[in-house]
Write a protein that holds these residues in place. Structure first.
Motif, mmCIF file in Angstrom:
data_model
loop_
_atom_site.group_PDB
_atom_site.id
_atom_site.type_symbol
_atom_site.label_atom_id
_atom_site.label_comp_id
_atom_site.label_asym_id
_atom_site.label_seq_id
_atom_site.Cartn_x
_atom_site.Cartn_y
_atom_site.Cartn_z
ATOM 1 N N VAL A 9 0.839 -1.210 0.000
ATOM 2 C CA VAL A 9 0.000 0.000 0.000
ATOM 3 C C VAL A 9 0.870 1.254 0.000
ATOM 4 O O VAL A 9 2.070 1.194 0.262
ATOM 5 C CB VAL A 9 -0.940 0.029 1.229
ATOM 6 C CG1 VAL A 9 -1.888 -1.167 1.214
ATOM 7 C CG2 VAL A 9 -0.157 0.077 2.545
ATOM 8 N N SER A 10 0.230 2.387 -0.261
ATOM 9 C CA SER A 10 0.940 3.667 -0.251
ATOM 10 C C SER A 10 1.202 4.112 1.186
ATOM 11 O O SER A 10 0.601 3.596 2.135
ATOM 12 C CB SER A 10 0.098 4.737 -0.958
ATOM 13 O OG SER A 10 -1.066 5.018 -0.188
ATOM 14 N N ARG A 11 2.056 5.106 1.334
ATOM 15 C CA ARG A 11 2.345 5.678 2.646
ATOM 16 C C ARG A 11 1.067 6.249 3.279
ATOM 17 O O ARG A 11 0.813 6.074 4.468
ATOM 18 C CB ARG A 11 3.415 6.769 2.487
ATOM 19 C CG ARG A 11 3.634 7.682 3.688
ATOM 20 C CD ARG A 11 4.018 6.967 4.954
ATOM 21 N NE ARG A 11 5.230 6.193 4.853
ATOM 22 C CZ ARG A 11 5.679 5.392 5.812
ATOM 23 N NH1 ARG A 11 4.985 5.255 6.938
ATOM 24 N NH2 ARG A 11 6.793 4.702 5.657
ATOM 25 N N GLU A 12 0.244 6.894 2.465
ATOM 26 C CA GLU A 12 -0.994 7.495 2.962
ATOM 27 C C GLU A 12 -1.943 6.427 3.521
ATOM 28 O O GLU A 12 -2.520 6.582 4.592
ATOM 29 C CB GLU A 12 -1.679 8.274 1.833
ATOM 30 C CG GLU A 12 -2.873 9.099 2.293
ATOM 31 C CD GLU A 12 -3.499 9.887 1.148
ATOM 32 O OE1 GLU A 12 -4.380 10.706 1.429
ATOM 33 O OE2 GLU A 12 -3.136 9.663 -0.022
ATOM 34 N N THR A 13 -2.089 5.334 2.772
ATOM 35 C CA THR A 13 -2.940 4.230 3.235
ATOM 36 C C THR A 13 -2.371 3.620 4.508
ATOM 37 O O THR A 13 -3.112 3.324 5.455
ATOM 38 C CB THR A 13 -3.053 3.153 2.140
ATOM 39 O OG1 THR A 13 -3.698 3.725 0.998
ATOM 40 C CG2 THR A 13 -3.861 1.950 2.613
ATOM 41 N N PHE A 14 -1.061 3.466 4.547
ATOM 42 C CA PHE A 14 -0.410 2.883 5.729
ATOM 43 C C PHE A 14 -0.645 3.758 6.965
ATOM 44 O O PHE A 14 -0.895 3.245 8.061
ATOM 45 C CB PHE A 14 1.090 2.721 5.464
ATOM 46 C CG PHE A 14 1.789 1.890 6.509
ATOM 47 C CD1 PHE A 14 1.614 0.518 6.569
ATOM 48 C CD2 PHE A 14 2.628 2.490 7.437
ATOM 49 C CE1 PHE A 14 2.256 -0.243 7.534
ATOM 50 C CE2 PHE A 14 3.276 1.743 8.404
ATOM 51 C CZ PHE A 14 3.091 0.363 8.449
ATOM 52 N N GLU A 15 -0.607 5.057 6.770
ATOM 53 C CA GLU A 15 -0.847 5.969 7.898
ATOM 54 C C GLU A 15 -2.274 5.830 8.428
ATOM 55 O O GLU A 15 -2.514 5.901 9.631
ATOM 56 C CB GLU A 15 -0.554 7.413 7.474
ATOM 57 C CG GLU A 15 0.945 7.692 7.381
ATOM 58 C CD GLU A 15 1.269 9.034 6.741
ATOM 59 O OE1 GLU A 15 0.321 9.751 6.328
ATOM 60 O OE2 GLU A 15 2.471 9.362 6.639
ATOM 61 N N ARG A 16 -3.231 5.617 7.523
ATOM 62 C CA ARG A 16 -4.612 5.379 7.966
ATOM 63 C C ARG A 16 -4.698 4.069 8.763
ATOM 64 O O ARG A 16 -5.414 3.989 9.762
ATOM 65 C CB ARG A 16 -5.556 5.314 6.762
ATOM 66 C CG ARG A 16 -5.854 6.667 6.135
ATOM 67 C CD ARG A 16 -7.028 6.554 5.170
ATOM 68 N NE ARG A 16 -7.418 7.866 4.680
ATOM 69 C CZ ARG A 16 -7.050 8.367 3.504
ATOM 70 N NH1 ARG A 16 -6.272 7.657 2.706
ATOM 71 N NH2 ARG A 16 -7.451 9.564 3.121
ATOM 72 N N LEU A 17 -3.975 3.059 8.313
ATOM 73 C CA LEU A 17 -3.971 1.781 9.032
ATOM 74 C C LEU A 17 -3.307 1.928 10.404
ATOM 75 O O LEU A 17 -3.721 1.274 11.373
ATOM 76 C CB LEU A 17 -3.256 0.705 8.201
ATOM 77 C CG LEU A 17 -3.977 0.294 6.910
ATOM 78 C CD1 LEU A 17 -3.084 -0.599 6.053
ATOM 79 C CD2 LEU A 17 -5.297 -0.417 7.204
ATOM 80 N N ARG A 109 -14.688 7.314 11.071
ATOM 81 C CA ARG A 109 -14.608 8.781 11.172
ATOM 82 C C ARG A 109 -13.152 9.261 11.138
ATOM 83 O O ARG A 109 -12.822 10.223 10.439
ATOM 84 C CB ARG A 109 -15.287 9.235 12.465
ATOM 85 C CG ARG A 109 -15.452 10.739 12.568
ATOM 86 C CD ARG A 109 -16.252 11.165 13.794
ATOM 87 N NE ARG A 109 -15.565 10.813 15.043
ATOM 88 C CZ ARG A 109 -15.984 9.882 15.902
ATOM 89 N NH1 ARG A 109 -17.086 9.185 15.657
ATOM 90 N NH2 ARG A 109 -15.316 9.633 17.008
ATOM 91 N N GLU A 110 -12.284 8.576 11.862
ATOM 92 C CA GLU A 110 -10.872 9.003 11.969
ATOM 93 C C GLU A 110 -10.080 8.761 10.682
ATOM 94 O O GLU A 110 -9.109 9.459 10.415
ATOM 95 C CB GLU A 110 -10.200 8.272 13.132
ATOM 96 C CG GLU A 110 -10.776 8.582 14.511
ATOM 97 C CD GLU A 110 -10.328 9.918 15.070
ATOM 98 O OE1 GLU A 110 -9.216 10.348 14.745
ATOM 99 O OE2 GLU A 110 -11.117 10.528 15.828
ATOM 100 N N THR A 111 -10.467 7.746 9.919
ATOM 101 C CA THR A 111 -9.713 7.399 8.704
ATOM 102 C C THR A 111 -10.411 7.851 7.428
ATOM 103 O O THR A 111 -9.837 7.761 6.341
ATOM 104 C CB THR A 111 -9.496 5.877 8.615
ATOM 105 O OG1 THR A 111 -10.777 5.222 8.539
ATOM 106 C CG2 THR A 111 -8.711 5.352 9.804
ATOM 107 N N GLU A 112 -11.677 8.286 7.560
ATOM 108 C CA GLU A 112 -12.505 8.672 6.409
ATOM 109 C C GLU A 112 -12.754 7.504 5.454
ATOM 110 O O GLU A 112 -12.959 7.683 4.249
ATOM 111 C CB GLU A 112 -11.899 9.874 5.660
ATOM 112 C CG GLU A 112 -11.748 11.107 6.547
ATOM 113 C CD GLU A 112 -11.126 12.273 5.813
ATOM 114 O OE1 GLU A 112 -10.335 12.058 4.877
ATOM 115 O OE2 GLU A 112 -11.459 13.420 6.165
ATOM 116 N N ALA A 113 -12.718 6.298 5.988
ATOM 117 C CA ALA A 113 -12.936 5.110 5.163
ATOM 118 C C ALA A 113 -14.367 5.074 4.634
ATOM 119 O O ALA A 113 -15.302 5.465 5.341
ATOM 120 C CB ALA A 113 -12.660 3.856 5.981
#
Length: 203
Positions: A9-17, A109-113
Motif C-alpha cells: 500500500v501507499s504511505r498514505e494508506t499505511f498511515e490510515r492503518l 470517522r478518523e480514517t474517512e474510510a
C-alpha cells in the motif's frame, strides 16, 4: 516492523492503518476487539491477514460486505485499502454488538474510510446484493454459504478464511450446497487457507 511495502500500500494508506491500529490498542482493554495474545503480532495476524483477503477479490468491486466484523477485520482494512484504487467505493460492515459498532464508527470517522455499519444480526437484515462477501472466524462453511446465498448478487464472490479443518468443512458444506471454489494458502499462517467461492446454490 511492518512497512507499507509489506502490505503493498501507499504511505498514505499505511498511515490510515496506523490510526486504526492505535484505536484498537486504546479500545481493546475495554472491549475485546482482538484476542489479547494477538496484540503483539497485530500487523501480521490481523492487518496482513486482511490485506491478503482484499487482494484475492476480483477487482474492481463496487460493493463489499463483511459479516460479523467484530474489531473490523477484514472489512475496515478492505475499506481503507480500497481508497487508493476506488475498489471498493462502498463497504458494509455488519455487527450485532453495539459497543463494537461504536468502535467501528470511530475508526471510519478518523480514517474517512468509505464504510457504513449495520448494528444488527445477520439473519435480520435485508439482502445486501454485494459483489464480494467476507467473514472471518464467524461460523462453519455451511452456515456461511447460507449467508452468501442471501447477500451475494448473481455472479458475486464469497471470500472466507478457514482454519486447518477446512477440508472437513468443505466436505460437509458440499452435502447442502453446490458451489465452485478456489483455495489459496494463507500468507500469515501454516495450515489455514482462504476459500474464494462462486455460484452458490442449494443442492
Amino acid at each position: 516492523m511492518t512497512t507499507p511495502e509489506d502490505l503493498g500500500v501507499s504511505r498514505e494508506t499505511f498511515e490510515r492503518l496506523e490510526v486504526y491500529e492505535s484505536l484498537i490498542r486504546k479500545w481493546n482493554p475495554r472491549i475485546n476487539l482482538v484476542g489479547k495474545s494477538t496484540l503483539d503480532v497485530l500487523w501480521n495476524r490481523h492487518f496482513i491477514d486482511s490485506a491478503q483477503i482484499y487482494r484475492l477479490a476480483p477487482h474492481p468491486v463496487s460493493h463489499w460486505a463483511d459479516l460479523g466484523v467484530g474489531g473490523g477485520f477484514p472489512g475496515l482494512v478492505v475499506a481503507i485499502m480500497g481508497m487508493e484504487s476506488g475498489s471498493p467505493p462502498r463497504v458494509t460492515l455488519v455487527e450485532s454488538d453495539a459497543r463494537k459498532c461504536a468502535f467501528l464508527r470511530t475508526v471510519i470517522r478518523e480514517t474517512e474510510a468509505p464504510a457504513v455499519v449495520i448494528n444488527d444480526r445477520i439473519e435480520n437484515i435485508a439482502p445486501l446484493e454485494v459483489d464480494v462477501l467476507s467473514a472471518r472466524a464467524l461460523a462453519d462453511l455451511t452456515k456461511l454459504l447460507s449467508f452468501a446465498a442471501r447477500h451475494l448478487r448473481k455472479g458475486g464472490t464469497a471470500i472466507f478464511p478457514k482454519g486447518e479443518t477446512w477440508r472437513e468443512e468443505l466436505k460437509n458444506a458440499q452435502t447442502a450446497w453446490n458451489f465452485d471454489y478456489q483455495v489459496a494458502k494463507s500468507e500469515t499462517q501454516d495450515g489455514p487457507v482462504i476459500l474464494s467461492i462462486t455460484g452458490v446454490a442449494r443442492v
